[in-house]
Write a protein that holds these residues in place. Structure first.
Motif, PDB file in Angstrom:
ATOM      1  N   LYS A  35       0.831  -1.213   0.000  1.00  0.00           N
ATOM      2  CA  LYS A  35       0.000   0.000   0.000  1.00  0.00           C
ATOM      3  C   LYS A  35       0.861   1.256   0.000  1.00  0.00           C
ATOM      4  N   LEU A  36       1.920   1.289   0.808  1.00  0.00           N
ATOM      5  CA  LEU A  36       2.813   2.451   0.836  1.00  0.00           C
ATOM      6  C   LEU A  36       3.464   2.664  -0.529  1.00  0.00           C
ATOM      7  N   GLU A  41       3.743   5.632  -5.706  1.00  0.00           N
ATOM      8  CA  GLU A  41       3.712   5.592  -7.173  1.00  0.00           C
ATOM      9  C   GLU A  41       2.520   6.362  -7.727  1.00  0.00           C
ATOM     10  N   ARG A  42       1.361   6.248  -7.065  1.00  0.00           N
ATOM     11  CA  ARG A  42       0.166   6.987  -7.505  1.00  0.00           C
ATOM     12  C   ARG A  42       0.399   8.499  -7.401  1.00  0.00           C
ATOM     13  N   GLU A  49       1.422  13.976 -14.153  1.00  0.00           N
ATOM     14  CA  GLU A  49       0.272  14.280 -15.007  1.00  0.00           C
ATOM     15  C   GLU A  49      -0.233  15.701 -14.801  1.00  0.00           C
ATOM     16  N   ASN A  50      -0.145  16.227 -13.557  1.00  0.00           N
ATOM     17  CA  ASN A  50      -0.612  17.581 -13.252  1.00  0.00           C
ATOM     18  C   ASN A  50       0.416  18.657 -13.578  1.00  0.00           C
ATOM     19  N   GLY A  51       1.607  18.255 -13.990  1.00  0.00           N
ATOM     20  CA  GLY A  51       2.666  19.221 -14.258  1.00  0.00           C
ATOM     21  C   GLY A  51       3.271  19.795 -12.982  1.00  0.00           C
ATOM     22  N   VAL A 109       3.160  11.681   1.868  1.00  0.00           N
ATOM     23  CA  VAL A 109       3.150  10.421   1.122  1.00  0.00           C
ATOM     24  C   VAL A 109       4.580   9.933   0.870  1.00  0.00           C
ATOM     25  N   PHE A 110       5.517  10.857   0.692  1.00  0.00           N
ATOM     26  CA  PHE A 110       6.894  10.486   0.391  1.00  0.00           C
ATOM     27  C   PHE A 110       7.655  10.011   1.626  1.00  0.00           C
ATOM     28  N   ALA A 111       7.140  10.250   2.821  1.00  0.00           N
ATOM     29  CA  ALA A 111       7.807   9.835   4.063  1.00  0.00           C
ATOM     30  C   ALA A 111       7.496   8.376   4.335  1.00  0.00           C
ATOM     31  N   GLY A 112       8.534   7.536   4.319  1.00  0.00           N
ATOM     32  CA  GLY A 112       8.344   6.117   4.567  1.00  0.00           C
ATOM     33  C   GLY A 112       8.979   5.687   5.871  1.00  0.00           C
TER      34      GLY A 112
END
Length: 130
Positions: A35-36, A41-42, A49-51, A109-112
């Protein structure tokens, strides 16, 4: 507004993606690890995609670094790593988003597990926010 997302990770062992090599990430149940990874990746795909993604790079093992410090009137090169610390800079992303809230959403989201993510506004030369 431009922000830099700095990924700090333990260099032992070193590899990318860094989370795959960290005990804290490996200790999670497989479904949570998946999930992480999917969330990361999402979000990365969404930024592209959003620039909003300007650039990003993974960095090599800190042991391969060369340091330059000013000594006796000139730069003095030496071998890395930069410092004696548990965490080293593993990579970075430069994003251009509409708000600090969006930047914080992405940074989270980038913090793992086992990593530290630093979110810092970028500045233009002359000291103004980018």
């Amino acid at each position: 507004m431009k922000y830099v997302i700095l990924i700090h990770s333990n260099p032992q062992p070193w590899g990318h993606p860094t989370g795959d090599y960290l005990a804290e990430f490996q200790a999670l149940p497989e479904a949570q690890r998946e999930k992480l990874t999917e969330d990361f990746e999402r979000t990365l795909t969404e930024l592209q995609e959003n620039g909003e993604l300007v650039t990003g790079e993974a960095l090599a093992d800190p042991a391969s670094a060369r340091l330059y410090r000013w000594r006796d009137g000139s730069p003095l090169p030496s071998d890395g790593p930069y410092s004696e610390s548990k965490e080293h800079l593993a990579g970075f992303f430069l994003i251009d988003v509409d708000s600090q809230e969006r930047a914080e959403e992405v940074g989270a989201v980038f913090a793992g597990p086992g990593e530290t993510v630093e979110l810092r506004p970028a500045m233009q030369f002359g000291g103004e926010d980018a």
